[in-house]
Design a protein around this motif. Sequence first.
Motif, PDB file in Angstrom:
ATOM      1  N   ASP A   1      -8.128   5.120   4.155  1.00  0.00           N
ATOM      2  CA  ASP A   1      -7.625   3.867   4.733  1.00  0.00           C
ATOM      3  C   ASP A   1      -7.726   2.724   3.730  1.00  0.00           C
ATOM      4  O   ASP A   1      -8.629   2.712   2.882  1.00  0.00           O
ATOM      5  N   ASP A   2      -6.846   1.772   3.855  1.00  0.00           N
ATOM      6  CA  ASP A   2      -6.855   0.459   3.172  1.00  0.00           C
ATOM      7  C   ASP A   2      -6.125   0.418   1.827  1.00  0.00           C
ATOM      8  O   ASP A   2      -5.606  -0.626   1.456  1.00  0.00           O
TER       9      ASP A   2
ATOM     10  N   HIS B   1      -0.730   0.893   7.036  1.00  0.00           N
ATOM     11  CA  HIS B   1      -1.989   0.434   7.652  1.00  0.00           C
ATOM     12  C   HIS B   1      -1.785  -1.044   8.045  1.00  0.00           C
ATOM     13  O   HIS B   1      -2.709  -1.834   7.951  1.00  0.00           O
TER      14      HIS B   1
ATOM     15  N   HIS C   1      -3.794  -5.871   7.563  1.00  0.00           N
ATOM     16  CA  HIS C   1      -4.956  -5.271   8.203  1.00  0.00           C
ATOM     17  C   HIS C   1      -5.183  -5.950   9.561  1.00  0.00           C
ATOM     18  O   HIS C   1      -6.284  -6.369   9.923  1.00  0.00           O
TER      19      HIS C   1
ATOM     20  N   PRO D   1      -5.631  -0.543  11.912  1.00  0.00           N
ATOM     21  CA  PRO D   1      -6.823  -1.146  11.308  1.00  0.00           C
ATOM     22  C   PRO D   1      -7.945  -1.258  12.343  1.00  0.00           C
ATOM     23  O   PRO D   1      -7.679  -1.643  13.497  1.00  0.00           O
TER      24      PRO D   1
HETATM   25 ZN   LIG Z   1      -8.656  -0.387   7.386  1.00  0.00          ZN
END
Ligand SMILES: [Zn+2]
Length: 302
Positions: free
Chosen positions: A143-144, A198, A202, A238
């Motif tokens: 993620d991210d 994603h 966020h 998120p």
């Molecule tokens: Zn995240």
Amino acid sequence: MNKKSLKILIVSLMTFIIFFGIYNIKKIKSLRTSNNLSYNENYKSNIKYENENSIEKVKANKITKDRQFAGDIIYNTSYVPVLMYHSIDYEKGNELRVPKELFKKHMQYLKDNGYTTITINELYKFINDNKPIPRKSVVITFDDGYKDNYINAYPILKEFGFKATIFVITSNIDKDKRCLNSDEIKEMSKNGIDIESHTVNHDKLNELSYNKQLQTLKNSKGFLEGILNKKVEYIAYPYGLYNVDTLNAVKTAGYKLAFVTKSGWCIKNQGIYTLHRVYISANHTVNEFKRRLTNPEYYKSK
Ligand SMILES: [Zn+2]
């Protein structure tokens, strides 16, 4: 013609007729016999053929059963672990950063234990179309969109020949040096690392109106599709946050599956827009990693 000659002619004719008759009867008999024989032979060979076919059928069934028994194939009643990583780096006290040495040990465990990494698209076909996947299938996600995914994780994934997915925050691309840039995501996208959404910022989706949610879902998708020249159809929310509007908005925006952060193996009945993942942190030694991959009861109950 006198009487004597007539008698001889009649006897000759009768003899000829009798012999001709006997000959024909014999011929018919022999034809019948040979017909019967060939019919029987055909019949026998048909039986043989059918038997061979049934033997083959039996063999095929046995192989299918053995395969099922041996567990080479699982069906859509089964759970799939979708691993959730974030950063692959070291930072004291930050469990979201998994040191690359530990990450490599996790990958080594997968390789040594015969796991197959599948893409989210393969997971989608498994969930949606019942397309079989190897029994020990696993999905690796990050993620991210941290830069260390490119610097540290990507070379290890390449070394093992593993597929993975990175859910990126699109507003950070080419803006934040700690995050991936467009060249890096393009390169990885061409080499087995799938790049998916994603959101743009966020976003905490459950705090946004339906329209704002739709906007961030569509914009992040469109932005990535523009850079990568491929469809973006999967998303991780998120913080794992979502509400009823999110479920409608992801569908409208054109996503096929969505993931939350709720810990557990992924299965269809969780809902295609609220699929669970297996949280992996810096605290997870190889033994704990193994437990999370091999103890379905633990994950089913979560
Ligand atoms: Zn995240």
